[in-house]
Motif scaffolding. Structure first.
Motif, PDB file in Angstrom:
ATOM      1  N   SER A   1      76.091  -5.523  24.393  1.00 43.23           N
ATOM      2  CA  SER A   1      76.834  -6.580  25.079  1.00 43.23           C
ATOM      3  C   SER A   1      75.886  -7.533  25.793  1.00 43.23           C
ATOM      4  O   SER A   1      74.791  -7.142  26.188  1.00 43.23           O
ATOM      5  CB  SER A   1      77.776  -5.961  26.117  1.00 43.23           C
ATOM      6  OG  SER A   1      78.651  -5.036  25.509  1.00 43.23           O
ATOM      7  N   SER A   2      76.348  -8.751  26.005  1.00 42.27           N
ATOM      8  CA  SER A   2      75.577  -9.696  26.813  1.00 42.27           C
ATOM      9  C   SER A   2      75.575  -9.203  28.252  1.00 42.27           C
ATOM     10  O   SER A   2      76.595  -8.790  28.782  1.00 42.27           O
ATOM     11  CB  SER A   2      76.212 -11.084  26.755  1.00 42.27           C
ATOM     12  OG  SER A   2      76.183 -11.577  25.442  1.00 42.27           O
ATOM     13  N   ILE A   3      74.388  -9.253  28.873  1.00 43.97           N
ATOM     14  CA  ILE A   3      74.195  -8.736  30.225  1.00 43.97           C
ATOM     15  C   ILE A   3      73.657  -9.852  31.108  1.00 43.97           C
ATOM     16  O   ILE A   3      72.765 -10.596  30.704  1.00 43.97           O
ATOM     17  CB  ILE A   3      73.183  -7.566  30.227  1.00 43.97           C
ATOM     18  CG1 ILE A   3      73.620  -6.441  29.288  1.00 43.97           C
ATOM     19  CG2 ILE A   3      72.909  -7.059  31.629  1.00 43.97           C
ATOM     20  CD1 ILE A   3      74.789  -5.645  29.756  1.00 43.97           C
ATOM     21  N   ASN A   4      74.170  -9.949  32.317  1.00 46.73           N
ATOM     22  CA  ASN A   4      73.623 -10.874  33.308  1.00 46.73           C
ATOM     23  C   ASN A   4      72.301 -10.280  33.793  1.00 46.73           C
ATOM     24  O   ASN A   4      72.293  -9.211  34.409  1.00 46.73           O
ATOM     25  CB  ASN A   4      74.597 -11.043  34.474  1.00 46.73           C
ATOM     26  CG  ASN A   4      74.106 -12.013  35.516  1.00 46.73           C
ATOM     27  OD1 ASN A   4      72.908 -12.199  35.717  1.00 46.73           O
ATOM     28  ND2 ASN A   4      75.046 -12.631  36.207  1.00 46.73           N
TER      29      ASN A   4
ATOM     30  N   ASP B   1      75.490  -7.092  35.278  1.00 51.78           N
ATOM     31  CA  ASP B   1      76.910  -7.080  34.914  1.00 51.78           C
ATOM     32  C   ASP B   1      77.102  -7.446  33.453  1.00 51.78           C
ATOM     33  O   ASP B   1      76.342  -8.238  32.883  1.00 51.78           O
ATOM     34  CB  ASP B   1      77.698  -8.077  35.779  1.00 51.78           C
ATOM     35  CG  ASP B   1      77.881  -7.589  37.204  1.00 51.78           C
ATOM     36  OD1 ASP B   1      77.642  -6.387  37.474  1.00 51.78           O
ATOM     37  OD2 ASP B   1      78.262  -8.420  38.057  1.00 51.78           O
ATOM     38  N   LEU B   2      78.152  -6.900  32.849  1.00 52.28           N
ATOM     39  CA  LEU B   2      78.515  -7.240  31.476  1.00 52.28           C
ATOM     40  C   LEU B   2      79.116  -8.641  31.457  1.00 52.28           C
ATOM     41  O   LEU B   2      79.989  -8.961  32.254  1.00 52.28           O
ATOM     42  CB  LEU B   2      79.542  -6.249  30.932  1.00 52.28           C
ATOM     43  CG  LEU B   2      79.108  -4.789  30.822  1.00 52.28           C
ATOM     44  CD1 LEU B   2      80.296  -3.926  30.434  1.00 52.28           C
ATOM     45  CD2 LEU B   2      77.993  -4.644  29.813  1.00 52.28           C
ATOM     46  N   LEU B   3      78.639  -9.475  30.540  1.00 51.12           N
ATOM     47  CA  LEU B   3      79.165 -10.826  30.395  1.00 51.12           C
ATOM     48  C   LEU B   3      80.171 -10.927  29.254  1.00 51.12           C
ATOM     49  O   LEU B   3      80.993 -11.831  29.224  1.00 51.12           O
ATOM     50  CB  LEU B   3      78.023 -11.824  30.165  1.00 51.12           C
ATOM     51  CG  LEU B   3      77.011 -11.938  31.304  1.00 51.12           C
ATOM     52  CD1 LEU B   3      75.855 -12.843  30.895  1.00 51.12           C
ATOM     53  CD2 LEU B   3      77.688 -12.459  32.560  1.00 51.12           C
ATOM     54  N   ASP B   4      80.088 -10.019  28.312  1.00 52.54           N
ATOM     55  CA  ASP B   4      80.958 -10.039  27.132  1.00 52.54           C
ATOM     56  C   ASP B   4      81.243  -8.596  26.729  1.00 52.54           C
ATOM     57  O   ASP B   4      80.315  -7.827  26.482  1.00 52.54           O
ATOM     58  CB  ASP B   4      80.260 -10.794  26.002  1.00 52.54           C
ATOM     59  CG  ASP B   4      81.083 -10.886  24.727  1.00 52.54           C
ATOM     60  OD1 ASP B   4      82.250 -10.437  24.714  1.00 52.54           O
ATOM     61  OD2 ASP B   4      80.559 -11.403  23.726  1.00 52.54           O
ATOM     62  N   ASP B   5      82.509  -8.222  26.661  1.00 51.21           N
ATOM     63  CA  ASP B   5      82.867  -6.848  26.318  1.00 51.21           C
ATOM     64  C   ASP B   5      83.544  -6.738  24.949  1.00 51.21           C
ATOM     65  O   ASP B   5      84.245  -5.777  24.664  1.00 51.21           O
ATOM     66  CB  ASP B   5      83.756  -6.236  27.400  1.00 51.21           C
ATOM     67  CG  ASP B   5      85.068  -6.981  27.588  1.00 51.21           C
ATOM     68  OD1 ASP B   5      85.337  -7.948  26.842  1.00 51.21           O
ATOM     69  OD2 ASP B   5      85.841  -6.590  28.487  1.00 51.21           O
TER      70      ASP B   5
ATOM     71  N   ASP C   1      67.954  -7.440  28.951  1.00 57.17           N
ATOM     72  CA  ASP C   1      69.241  -6.755  28.860  1.00 57.17           C
ATOM     73  C   ASP C   1      69.111  -5.313  28.361  1.00 57.17           C
ATOM     74  O   ASP C   1      70.087  -4.689  27.952  1.00 57.17           O
ATOM     75  CB  ASP C   1      70.216  -7.540  27.979  1.00 57.17           C
ATOM     76  CG  ASP C   1      69.728  -7.731  26.545  1.00 57.17           C
ATOM     77  OD1 ASP C   1      68.536  -7.467  26.265  1.00 57.17           O
ATOM     78  OD2 ASP C   1      70.539  -8.162  25.711  1.00 57.17           O
TER      79      ASP C   1
END
Length: 184
Positions: free
Chosen positions: A43-46, A51-55, A88
């Motif tokens: 997943s995309s991570i900040n 934090d998860l940006l896309d789940d 990430d």
């Protein structure tokens, strides 16, 4: 697709399960079985706070994880996030928390892959429980795709290994005795 048959899948309609040319998890009695499920929840991570940006990928696999649990399988989830050296490249604790919210079931995150802590939890898992082991890419051998130690541990600790790929919806059912591919 109109439902004129008893079973409707992306591959067609079927009057009975015997009419299919493929198998699904419905074809197995998974109750009480330890099932290792290898999924892609990258997943995309900040990078600032983790934090998860896309789940999206987590959502794609959540129904299968829930279904296995609902069938009283003992679900052991293996997954990865990114690669070493990237911002990430993190553990999977937040992935597990998000999936738990999606399926409304507890998912126990284990900060281990196949060491003593992971084995302890795998050996003590109960019917319907779900555990998520840590990022398999924390193991250098997994990245090289040469991880005989992990493969051997999986064979010894489970009755079935399911590998799902979101790109092709391919489900690989593997045990020490068999390796078969099924479309789901």
């Amino acid at each position: 697709m109109a439902q004129n048959s008893n079973y409707v899948t992306v591959d067609g309609e079927f009057d009975s399960l015997e009419d299919r040319s493929f198998l699904t998890i419905d074809d197995y009695d998974l109750s009480g079985q330890k099932v290792i499920l290898r999924i892609d929840i990258n997943s995309s991570i900040n990078p600032e706070n983790g934090d998860l940006l896309d789940d999206t990928r987590i959502k794609r696999h959540s129904a299968t994880v829930k279904e296995l649990s609902d069938k009283y399988a003992r679900v052991i989830v293996l997954a990865h996030q990114s690669r070493p050296g990237k911002l990430d490249f993190v553990n999977l604790e937040k992935h597990g928390e998000r999936m738990s919210q999606i399926i409304n079931k507890e998912i126990k995150f284990i900060d281990d892959i196949y060491g003593k802590e992971a084995i302890k939890h795998i050996n003590n898992i109960k019917d319907g429980e779900i555990i998520l082991l840590d990022n398999v890419r924390f193991d250098d051998e997994e990245i090289k795709r040469e991880n005989e130690a992990l493969r051997k541990e999986c064979d010894e600790l489970s009755e079935m290994i399911l590998q799902m790929k979101t790109e092709s919806n391919l489900l690989r059912i593997q045990s020490a005795a068999q390796l078969q591919n099924y479309q789901i």
